[in-house]
Design an enzyme around this catalytic site. Structure first.
Site, PDB file in Angstrom:
ATOM      1  N   ARG A 186      39.712  -7.701  17.366  1.00 23.21           N
ATOM      2  CA  ARG A 186      38.312  -7.327  17.625  1.00 23.21           C
ATOM      3  C   ARG A 186      37.730  -8.229  18.700  1.00 23.21           C
ATOM      4  O   ARG A 186      38.066  -9.414  18.774  1.00 23.21           O
ATOM      5  CB  ARG A 186      37.470  -7.505  16.357  1.00 23.21           C
ATOM      6  N   ASN A 230      42.134 -17.963  21.199  1.00 19.09           N
ATOM      7  CA  ASN A 230      42.783 -16.695  20.922  1.00 19.09           C
ATOM      8  C   ASN A 230      44.205 -16.778  21.436  1.00 19.09           C
ATOM      9  O   ASN A 230      44.512 -17.622  22.286  1.00 19.09           O
ATOM     10  CB  ASN A 230      42.029 -15.557  21.615  1.00 19.09           C
ATOM     11  N   THR A 231      45.057 -15.932  20.921  1.00 16.69           N
ATOM     12  CA  THR A 231      46.439 -15.882  21.390  1.00 16.69           C
ATOM     13  C   THR A 231      46.814 -14.444  21.659  1.00 16.69           C
ATOM     14  O   THR A 231      46.367 -13.525  20.959  1.00 16.69           O
ATOM     15  CB  THR A 231      47.381 -16.580  20.378  1.00 16.69           C
ATOM     16  N   HIS A 232      47.590 -14.244  22.715  1.00 14.70           N
ATOM     17  CA  HIS A 232      47.852 -12.884  23.195  1.00 14.70           C
ATOM     18  C   HIS A 232      49.317 -12.776  23.621  1.00 14.70           C
ATOM     19  O   HIS A 232      49.828 -13.693  24.272  1.00 14.70           O
ATOM     20  CB  HIS A 232      46.920 -12.583  24.377  1.00 14.70           C
ATOM     21  N   ALA A 265      33.440 -13.606  26.571  1.00  9.64           N
ATOM     22  CA  ALA A 265      32.940 -12.260  26.243  1.00  9.64           C
ATOM     23  C   ALA A 265      33.864 -11.145  26.725  1.00  9.64           C
ATOM     24  O   ALA A 265      33.707  -9.993  26.322  1.00  9.64           O
ATOM     25  CB  ALA A 265      31.548 -12.083  26.844  1.00  9.64           C
ATOM     26  N   GLY A 266      34.831 -11.460  27.580  1.00 11.04           N
ATOM     27  CA  GLY A 266      35.686 -10.416  28.133  1.00 11.04           C
ATOM     28  C   GLY A 266      36.880 -10.095  27.244  1.00 11.04           C
ATOM     29  O   GLY A 266      37.073 -10.690  26.184  1.00 11.04           O
ATOM     30  N   ASP A 307      40.340 -10.717  26.793  1.00  9.51           N
ATOM     31  CA  ASP A 307      41.443 -11.630  27.136  1.00  9.51           C
ATOM     32  C   ASP A 307      41.252 -12.274  28.513  1.00  9.51           C
ATOM     33  O   ASP A 307      42.211 -12.423  29.279  1.00  9.51           O
ATOM     34  CB  ASP A 307      42.799 -10.876  27.061  1.00  9.51           C
TER      35      ASP A 307
END
Ligand code: GAR
Length: 199
Positions: free
Chosen positions: A96, A112-114, A147-148, A150
């Site tokens: 989310r 965060n992790t991607h 806010a973007g 990733d």
């Protein structure tokens, strides 16, 4: 190693299987990470909540459906996480976007992790996107949330070669092996010393 109560407090957010969460729990228990996990939030009844339950961690589910008022969801999510007074929030497979309330409250202390080498292949289906593009090297990225989609400042990355015959599942599984280690390494090096600067 600092005593448990002196350890930096870390909250985790998940949406899925929670293998990253499981790694963080194990690492905080076996001494690889001198942090205290204070709670786990999810936007659905994620199977990964089992790891929180087994570790006795407080947890909540805050669903986001088509009928949900997104701004209200963002405010409640912010409140629920803030109740644990975390020094760091880790979005570990939380699928989310965060809203303005959450970003204002946790700016600069949300990771965060991607599963790609950002800025390549942001958003959903990162592993599928990498396979479709035919890249020979992909990987994972730990970055600070903004806010973007990733787009936040990159903290660390690890490369993973694409092997002939890889499909989305096999490649994602190899990426996740690197991702778990990368996340532990980043949190270990995180500058927690500034605790209290934010509130
Ligand atoms: C991880 O690969 C993570 O990078 C990805 O979800 C997986 C979670 O695995 N997150 C995203 O794609 C967010 N854009 P897990 O549920 O087994 O921890």
């Amino acid at each position: 190693m600092p005593s448990r109560s002196e350890r930096p407090q870390v909250a985790v957010l998940i949406s899925g299987a929670g293998s990253l969460l499981r790694t963080l729990i194990e690492a905080s228990q076996d001494g690889r990470l001198a942090v205290e996990l204070v709670g786990v939030g999810a936007d659905r009844v994620a199977s990964g909540l089992i790891w929180a339950e087994r570790a006795g961690l407080p947890n909540f589910v805050l669903p986001l459906t088509d009928a949900t008022d997104r701004a209200e969801w963002d405010r409640v999510l912010t409140r629920r996480v803030a109740q644990w007074e975390p020094d760091l929030v880790v979005s570990a497979g939380f699928m989310r976007l965060f809203g303005p309330a959450f970003l204002a409250r946790f700016a600069g202390r949300c990771l965060n992790t991607h599963p790609s080498l950002l800025p390549s292949f942001p958003g959903r289906g990162a592993v599928r996107q990498a396979l479709a593009a035919g890249v020979k090297l992909t990987g994972c990225t730990v970055f600070q949330v903004d806010a973007g989609v990733d787009t936040g400042p990159i903290v660390a990355q690890a490369g993973v070669p694409v092997r002939p015959g890889d499909d989305e599942a096999t490649l994602h599984e190899r990426i996740k092996i690197e991702e778990r280690q990368l996340l532990v390494d980043v949190i270990r090096e995180w500058p927690f010393g500034r605790r209290g600067d934010y509130d």
